[in-house]
Enzyme design. Structure first.
Site, PDB file in Angstrom:
ATOM      1  N   TRP A  35      39.012  -9.246 -22.470  1.00 53.29           N
ATOM      2  CA  TRP A  35      37.666  -8.791 -21.790  1.00 53.29           C
ATOM      3  C   TRP A  35      37.190  -9.082 -20.154  1.00 53.29           C
ATOM      4  CZ3 TRP A  35      32.867  -9.476 -19.069  1.00 53.29           C
ATOM      5  CH2 TRP A  35      32.422  -8.406 -19.281  1.00 53.29           C
ATOM      6  N   CYS A  90      35.838 -12.266 -25.569  1.00 49.16           N
ATOM      7  CA  CYS A  90      37.543 -11.856 -25.656  1.00 49.16           C
ATOM      8  C   CYS A  90      37.610 -11.931 -27.449  1.00 49.16           C
ATOM      9  CB  CYS A  90      38.032 -12.916 -25.213  1.00 49.16           C
ATOM     10  SG  CYS A  90      37.847 -12.351 -23.291  1.00 49.16           S
ATOM     11  N   HIS A 117       5.653   9.418 -10.486  1.00 45.43           N
ATOM     12  CA  HIS A 117       5.521   8.125  -9.544  1.00 45.43           C
ATOM     13  C   HIS A 117       6.805   7.769  -9.335  1.00 45.43           C
ATOM     14  CE1 HIS A 117       1.538   6.864 -10.842  1.00 45.43           C
ATOM     15  NE2 HIS A 117       1.865   7.488 -11.929  1.00 45.43           N
ATOM     16  N   LYS A 166      22.532   5.287 -24.440  1.00 43.40           N
ATOM     17  CA  LYS A 166      24.078   5.629 -25.709  1.00 43.40           C
ATOM     18  C   LYS A 166      24.783   6.318 -24.358  1.00 43.40           C
ATOM     19  CE  LYS A 166      23.750   3.391 -29.358  1.00 43.40           C
ATOM     20  NZ  LYS A 166      23.584   2.019 -27.359  1.00 43.40           N
ATOM     21  N   GLU A 195      26.691   4.459 -21.869  1.00 42.06           N
ATOM     22  CA  GLU A 195      27.595   3.599 -22.547  1.00 42.06           C
ATOM     23  C   GLU A 195      28.941   4.283 -22.730  1.00 42.06           C
ATOM     24  OE1 GLU A 195      25.403  -0.080 -24.805  1.00 42.06           O
ATOM     25  OE2 GLU A 195      25.248   2.259 -25.824  1.00 42.06           O
ATOM     26  N   ARG A 251      36.339  -6.384 -28.638  1.00 42.28           N
ATOM     27  CA  ARG A 251      35.536  -7.688 -28.341  1.00 42.28           C
ATOM     28  C   ARG A 251      36.040  -7.575 -27.041  1.00 42.28           C
ATOM     29  NH1 ARG A 251      33.131 -11.592 -31.267  1.00 42.28           N
ATOM     30  NH2 ARG A 251      32.978 -13.062 -29.265  1.00 42.28           N
ATOM     31  N   ASN A 283      37.605 -18.308 -25.112  1.00 43.00           N
ATOM     32  CA  ASN A 283      37.115 -16.756 -25.202  1.00 43.00           C
ATOM     33  C   ASN A 283      35.568 -17.971 -24.821  1.00 43.00           C
ATOM     34  OD1 ASN A 283      34.569 -14.577 -25.677  1.00 43.00           O
ATOM     35  ND2 ASN A 283      34.113 -15.311 -27.441  1.00 43.00           N
ATOM     36  N   GLY A 284      35.346 -17.368 -23.068  1.00 41.72           N
ATOM     37  CA  GLY A 284      34.249 -17.799 -22.747  1.00 41.72           C
ATOM     38  C   GLY A 284      34.303 -18.255 -21.333  1.00 41.72           C
ATOM     39  N   LYS A 343      31.548  -5.044 -27.353  1.00 40.72           N
ATOM     40  CA  LYS A 343      30.541  -5.525 -28.519  1.00 40.72           C
ATOM     41  C   LYS A 343      29.929  -6.575 -28.597  1.00 40.72           C
ATOM     42  CE  LYS A 343      28.880  -3.992 -32.143  1.00 40.72           C
ATOM     43  NZ  LYS A 343      27.838  -2.922 -31.756  1.00 40.72           N
ATOM     44  N   GLU A 390      16.579   4.125 -25.144  1.00 45.57           N
ATOM     45  CA  GLU A 390      17.851   3.786 -25.872  1.00 45.57           C
ATOM     46  C   GLU A 390      18.442   4.747 -25.660  1.00 45.57           C
ATOM     47  OE1 GLU A 390      20.216   2.425 -29.382  1.00 45.57           O
ATOM     48  OE2 GLU A 390      19.357   1.892 -27.664  1.00 45.57           O
TER      49      GLU A 390
END
Length: 610
Positions: free
Chosen positions: A74, A2, A506, A487, A490, A27, A98-99, A605, A483
């Site tokens: 968040w 957060c 496979h 992207k 996401e 965040r 936050n946590g 983030k 990657e």
């Protein structure tokens, strides 16, 4: 996860708090809220949704006051809702957090047994009740916070105000970032530097286990456990506030993709002299004897940084001839890794605040490994906890989907590999000079790759309605396939998978049909004809092929649906080029599908909780 802000000073706090929260919305953006001290009362406004929703609420129900705290959330404990939004209040106290409070259920049961009532599903409300209980016993605000934290297990960045002591804000941190900003006659606190830059560049990074008591004219630091005074370590931030703005681009992610030539240049500047074939990482004490004596290198990271670390494995093993093990930080410490003296633990994190990566740091240090951090944020917890640190110079990265942080991490891992290879006597002078000359060309070559933007947009229009993508690469390009797929997942919410091309038969080949686009990374080199065989295998199943290869490819690709051609560069540096079209492809598909590019759903983030 957060974003937290606080302000105490002569100005109206609400406009400043909202401005700071906007800088931290990356965040978390499930809900947001403010608590402001107004005379003898705490007034709260909070709501489901982004900061814009909070702005509308405050416009309809104004707040005034010179001391306040704010939060953008968040969700971890409790679904996103008005009730679960921060700040959380209990009588005379308001808290943002936050946590994760790991023992919140046990504490909640104890508090309910004492007659306390809860209005939310969050773990944070526990802290508000515990602090209120301390105030009821006659403790000062900082003493009540200290008493509450002595009962809390888990991680926290906590900011607290009380209507009984309106001239102070009390903050504390454990495993979650918190930064105090020292202005002229005013003091701020925030989770990250960009929130503070418009008001001050003089900051104090709180360490784990520290408490800050904030006044308009400064800050007092103490140890949470003992109350022992700590001398503040004031640092000057050199970022320009303009670096954190969109600068005319539609999205931060788009801006950050196009900033990559500058970011790579800034990251390698001063660390290489191509003419002399010299690499200077500025790591005091990281000498040839240490490098030659390395038993193994461990690289630990999460998400995009893990993909950069996989490329780093190829680079270090080839150039330095030392074995490299790459771990996901979230798994590292739980497998009791065989690491210790003679090993180098490299930890890669854009923010330097990733909870799992910091846990891996503690694990490795505890077992006797030497530690080196690769990080973008000066003064972050990771940078302070490692024996050595290499900073990327990407500047603030606001878009949740990492782009320029990834390529600058690749550049530093390449330099680290060269440095280790030189110190271990595994590189000839000629090969080192050749590679440094190639690295010096990369920013210009990335600029050329960015000129494919219109062509990539056209490809995006053709494939934007696909529901599944497959990305294939071989060797050092396999992590780039991972990657590229990440992207797309996401920011467009399209299902995508990255695979080593040799593994296609496979399992993944069963998914391929005429509806499946397959993105194939096919640079020339010793894997080229094998990857061409994979292309033919996909075409035989009627897949639609998007291929990335050299602009001067003399061998041809066969029949593909779209070909994106990139400049030639040494094969060890190709990942820095070939990821750029994949970033742009994901970006354009997401924009065309109308998703929130900078703030994709369910993501934040900086992952500061496990």
């Amino acid at each position: 996860m957060c974003g937290i802000v606080g302000y105490l000073g002569p100005r109206e706090s609400v406009p400043i708090l909202i401005d700071c929260l906007k800088k931290l919305e990356y965040r978390g953006y499930d809900s947001a809220g403010l608590a402001v001290l107004n005379g003898g009362a705490i007034e709260v406004r909070r709501c489901l949704g982004k900061i814009s929703a909070l702005e509308r609420l405050v416009a309809a129900q104004p707040l005034t006051g010179h001391c306040g705290i704010g939060h953008t959330r968040w969700a971890t404990h409790g679904r996103p809702s008005d009730q679960n939004a921060h700040p959380h209040c209990c009588n005379d106290v308001a808290v943002v957090h936050n946590g994760i409070i790991e023992n919140y259920l046990a504490l909640k049961q104890q508090l309910i047994a004492q007659g306390r009532q809860f209005s939310s599903e969050t773990d944070t409300e526990i802290a508000a009740h515990l602090i209120d209980a301390g105030l009821n016993e006659g403790l000062t605000l900082e003493a009540a916070v200290r008493a509450a934290l002595s009962r809390i297990e888990g991680s926290y960045a906590l900011v607290v105000v009380s209507r009984n002591e309106p001239d102070k804000i009390v903050c504390a941190r454990k495993e979650s970032p918190l930064i105090v900003g020292l202005g002229e006659g005013e003091t701020l606190v925030a989770s990250d530097v960009p929130a503070l830059l418009a008001y001050t560049r003089r900051v104090v990074f709180l360490e784990d286990g520290e408490m800050a008591v904030i006044f308009p004219d400064g800050v007092r630091l103490e140890k949470v456990a003992t109350g022992e005074r700590v001398e503040p370590r004031v640092e000057e931030i050199r970022w320009s506030p303009a670096l954190a703005e969109r600068a005319g681009y539609k999205h931060f992610m788009q801006k950050e993709i196009f900033e990559q030539p500058r970011a790579i240049t800034d990251t390698v500047r001063g660390r290489l002299l191509p003419e002399g074939g010299v690499v200077d990482l500025g790591l005091e004490g990281f000498e040839a004897d240490l490098a030659r004596g390395l038993r193994k290198v461990f690289i630990v990271a999460c998400g995009t940084s893990w993909h950069a670390s996989l490329v780093g494995k190829f680079l270090i093993e080839e150039l330095a001839r030392v074995p490299v093990e790459v771990d996901l930080a979230s798994e590292f410490r739980y497998r009791d890794p065989i690491i210790g003296e003679g090993d180098l633990l490299v930890l890669v994190s854009q923010s330097g605040e990733t909870a799992d990566t910091l846990a891996a740091l503690r694990e490795g240090k505890g077992k006797g490994a030497r530690t080196l951090g690769i990080c973008n944020v000066v003064g972050s917890t990771l940078s302070r906890g490692c024996e050595w640190v290499l900073y990327t110079h990407a500047g603030p990265e606001i878009g949740v989907a990492s782009t320029k942080a990834f390529t600058t991490q690749l550049a530093l891992l390449f330099l680290l590999a060269l440095d280790l290879g030189t110190k271990r006597g595994q590189l000839t002078d000629e090969r080192r000079r050749e590679l440094l000359a190639e690295l010096a060309r990369v920013p210009h070559l990335v600029e050329k790759a960015l000129k494919l933007d219109d062509e990539i947009l056209a490809v995006a229009r053709r494939f934007m309605d696909s529901q599944d993508f497959l990305y294939l690469g071989r060797g050092i390009q396999y992590p780039i396939a991972l990657e590229g797929a990440l992207k797309l997942k996401e920011i467009s919410y399209i299902h995508a998978e990255g695979y080593p091309a040799g593994e296609m038969k496979h399992g993944p080949i069963a998914l391929i049909d005429e509806h499946m686009p397959v993105v194939v990374i096919a640079p020339e080199g010793h894997h080229y004809f094998k990857i061409c065989s994979n292309i033919e295998e996909c075409r035989a199943r009627r897949a639609r092929i998007i291929a990335l290869t050299e602009e001067d490819n003399a061998h041809g690709l066969g029949e593909v649906d779209a070909a994106l051609r990139l400049p030639h560069v040494d094969r060890l540096l190709k990942p820095l080029l070939y990821v750029v079209p994949l970033q742009l492809l994901a970006y354009h598909i997401a924009v065309l599908r109308g998703t929130d590019v900078d703030q994709p759903r369910n993501l934040a983030k900086s992952v500061t909780v496990e």
